[in-house]
Design a protein around this motif. Structure first.
Motif, PDB file in Angstrom:
ATOM      1  N   SER A  34       0.837  -1.200   0.000  1.00 37.67           N
ATOM      2  CA  SER A  34       0.000   0.000   0.000  1.00 37.67           C
ATOM      3  C   SER A  34       0.873   1.252   0.000  1.00 37.67           C
ATOM      4  CB  SER A  34      -0.919   0.036   1.225  1.00 37.67           C
ATOM      5  OG  SER A  34      -1.769  -1.086   1.253  1.00 37.67           O
ATOM      6  N   THR A  91      -6.406  -4.892  -6.904  1.00 36.89           N
ATOM      7  CA  THR A  91      -5.863  -3.552  -6.727  1.00 36.89           C
ATOM      8  C   THR A  91      -6.999  -2.608  -6.372  1.00 36.89           C
ATOM      9  OG1 THR A  91      -4.104  -3.961  -8.337  1.00 36.89           O
ATOM     10  CG2 THR A  91      -4.597  -1.661  -7.818  1.00 36.89           C
ATOM     11  N   MET A  92      -6.803  -1.822  -5.352  1.00 34.82           N
ATOM     12  CA  MET A  92      -7.831  -0.875  -4.927  1.00 34.82           C
ATOM     13  C   MET A  92      -7.237   0.526  -4.867  1.00 34.82           C
ATOM     14  SD  MET A  92     -10.173  -0.818  -1.456  1.00 34.82           S
ATOM     15  CE  MET A  92      -8.793  -0.447  -0.371  1.00 34.82           C
ATOM     16  N   THR A  93      -7.942   1.479  -5.448  1.00 35.36           N
ATOM     17  CA  THR A  93      -7.550   2.881  -5.421  1.00 35.36           C
ATOM     18  C   THR A  93      -8.633   3.690  -4.716  1.00 35.36           C
ATOM     19  OG1 THR A  93      -6.348   2.624  -7.505  1.00 35.36           O
ATOM     20  CG2 THR A  93      -6.881   4.878  -6.802  1.00 35.36           C
ATOM     21  N   THR A  94      -8.227   4.506  -3.762  1.00 32.26           N
ATOM     22  CA  THR A  94      -9.174   5.299  -2.987  1.00 32.26           C
ATOM     23  C   THR A  94      -8.736   6.759  -2.979  1.00 32.26           C
ATOM     24  OG1 THR A  94      -9.582   3.419  -1.520  1.00 32.26           O
ATOM     25  CG2 THR A  94     -10.272   5.581  -0.730  1.00 32.26           C
ATOM     26  N   GLY A  97       0.149   5.609   0.125  1.00 29.02           N
ATOM     27  CA  GLY A  97      -0.861   6.653   0.246  1.00 29.02           C
ATOM     28  C   GLY A  97      -0.246   8.010   0.506  1.00 29.02           C
ATOM     29  N   GLY A 107      -5.262  10.045  -0.795  1.00 35.60           N
ATOM     30  CA  GLY A 107      -5.335   9.025  -1.840  1.00 35.60           C
ATOM     31  C   GLY A 107      -4.517   7.815  -1.431  1.00 35.60           C
ATOM     32  N   VAL A 108      -5.003   6.620  -1.799  1.00 36.67           N
ATOM     33  CA  VAL A 108      -4.335   5.367  -1.436  1.00 36.67           C
ATOM     34  C   VAL A 108      -4.424   4.395  -2.611  1.00 36.67           C
ATOM     35  CG1 VAL A 108      -4.256   3.404   0.144  1.00 36.67           C
ATOM     36  CG2 VAL A 108      -4.976   5.646   0.995  1.00 36.67           C
ATOM     37  N   VAL A 109      -3.331   3.721  -2.905  1.00 38.32           N
ATOM     38  CA  VAL A 109      -3.315   2.606  -3.853  1.00 38.32           C
ATOM     39  C   VAL A 109      -2.826   1.377  -3.096  1.00 38.32           C
ATOM     40  CG1 VAL A 109      -2.333   1.665  -5.966  1.00 38.32           C
ATOM     41  CG2 VAL A 109      -2.897   4.091  -5.837  1.00 38.32           C
ATOM     42  N   SER A 110      -3.597   0.289  -3.167  1.00 37.73           N
ATOM     43  CA  SER A 110      -3.273  -0.924  -2.431  1.00 37.73           C
ATOM     44  C   SER A 110      -3.367  -2.127  -3.361  1.00 37.73           C
ATOM     45  CB  SER A 110      -4.233  -1.091  -1.245  1.00 37.73           C
ATOM     46  OG  SER A 110      -3.858  -2.177  -0.442  1.00 37.73           O
ATOM     47  N   VAL A 111      -2.337  -2.972  -3.340  1.00 33.56           N
ATOM     48  CA  VAL A 111      -2.281  -4.165  -4.186  1.00 33.56           C
ATOM     49  C   VAL A 111      -2.231  -5.396  -3.288  1.00 33.56           C
ATOM     50  CG1 VAL A 111      -0.997  -5.426  -5.943  1.00 33.56           C
ATOM     51  CG2 VAL A 111      -1.082  -2.920  -6.009  1.00 33.56           C
TER      52      VAL A 111
END
Length: 211
Positions: free
Chosen positions: A153, A201-204, A155, A168-172
């Protein structure tokens, strides 16, 4: 109370799995005790938790669950690293690994986290790596069950004002190595498509305002 940086807490629930039922043994009981100690830039924490299976769960083969957690961080100013470790005994992974025929299998797990925060362009950069490694008793085919999941992750948070923050966060998440369908008969994913769901993969992106 805060005893020179040391704070101790304890929790107990007569039913941790829905509505409480008459008779203590007919409920899933939860108990936990924890402590954290802070001095200067150092913070450390320790917890121990147990879930005691109800009579019905025990008859179905569900074991009691136990987990020990350790964590620490230290603020160096330019960077603040985080470390955490958790040791689980007979931990139930069904909610985390839906799609595999787990039944009441309890896993002995080792979980690790390494992370950091660091100031960047008047904001705060955040990053972490998590790993869960679990092993369970042999299945009906005599094969050892293994579960593994990694999560990376990254962010960033930026204060637009004293009360407003944008983030903002990107998590794989990588989990397709768990429950090898070719080697762990009886505890396999339904199909290759089901296994592929474990790589995600999640992007917030969000905006927070304190009134």
């Amino acid at each position: 109370p805060d005893m020179k940086g040391l704070i101790v807490s304890a929790m107990y629930s007569f039913e941790a799995n829905g509505q409480e039922k008459p008779g203590t043994d007919n409920n899933t009981r939860y108990a936990g005790v924890g402590a954290n100690y802070a001095v200067g830039a150092l913070w450390t924490g320790l917890t121990y938790e147990t879930y005691t299976a109800s009579n019905a769960q025990a008859l179905a083969g569900t074991p009691d669950q136990k987990i020990l957690k350790l964590a620490a961080n230290y603020d160096f100013g330019m960077v603040k690293p985080f470390l955490a470790y958790a040791k689980g005994s007979d931990w139930q992974l069904g909610n985390n690994y839906q799609g595999g025929d787990l039944g009441t299998v309890g896993f002995d797990t080792d979980s690790y986290l390494v992370g950091f925060t660091a100031p960047l362009f008047n904001g705060l950069l955040r990053g972490s790596y998590q790993l869960l490694d679990g092993k369970a008793a042999n299945n009906a085919a005599g094969e050892k069950l293994e579960a593994e999941r990694e999560v990376w992750s990254l962010g960033y948070t930026y204060d637009l004002s004293k009360r407003t923050t944008v983030y903002g966060v990107v998590s794989v998440s990588i989990g397709d190595k768990s429950f090898d369908k070719d080697n762990q008969a009886g505890y396999q994913m339904a199909n290759d498509e089901g296994r592929s769901l474990y790589n995600r993969t999640m992007t917030t992106v969000g905006l927070k305002h304190n009134f």
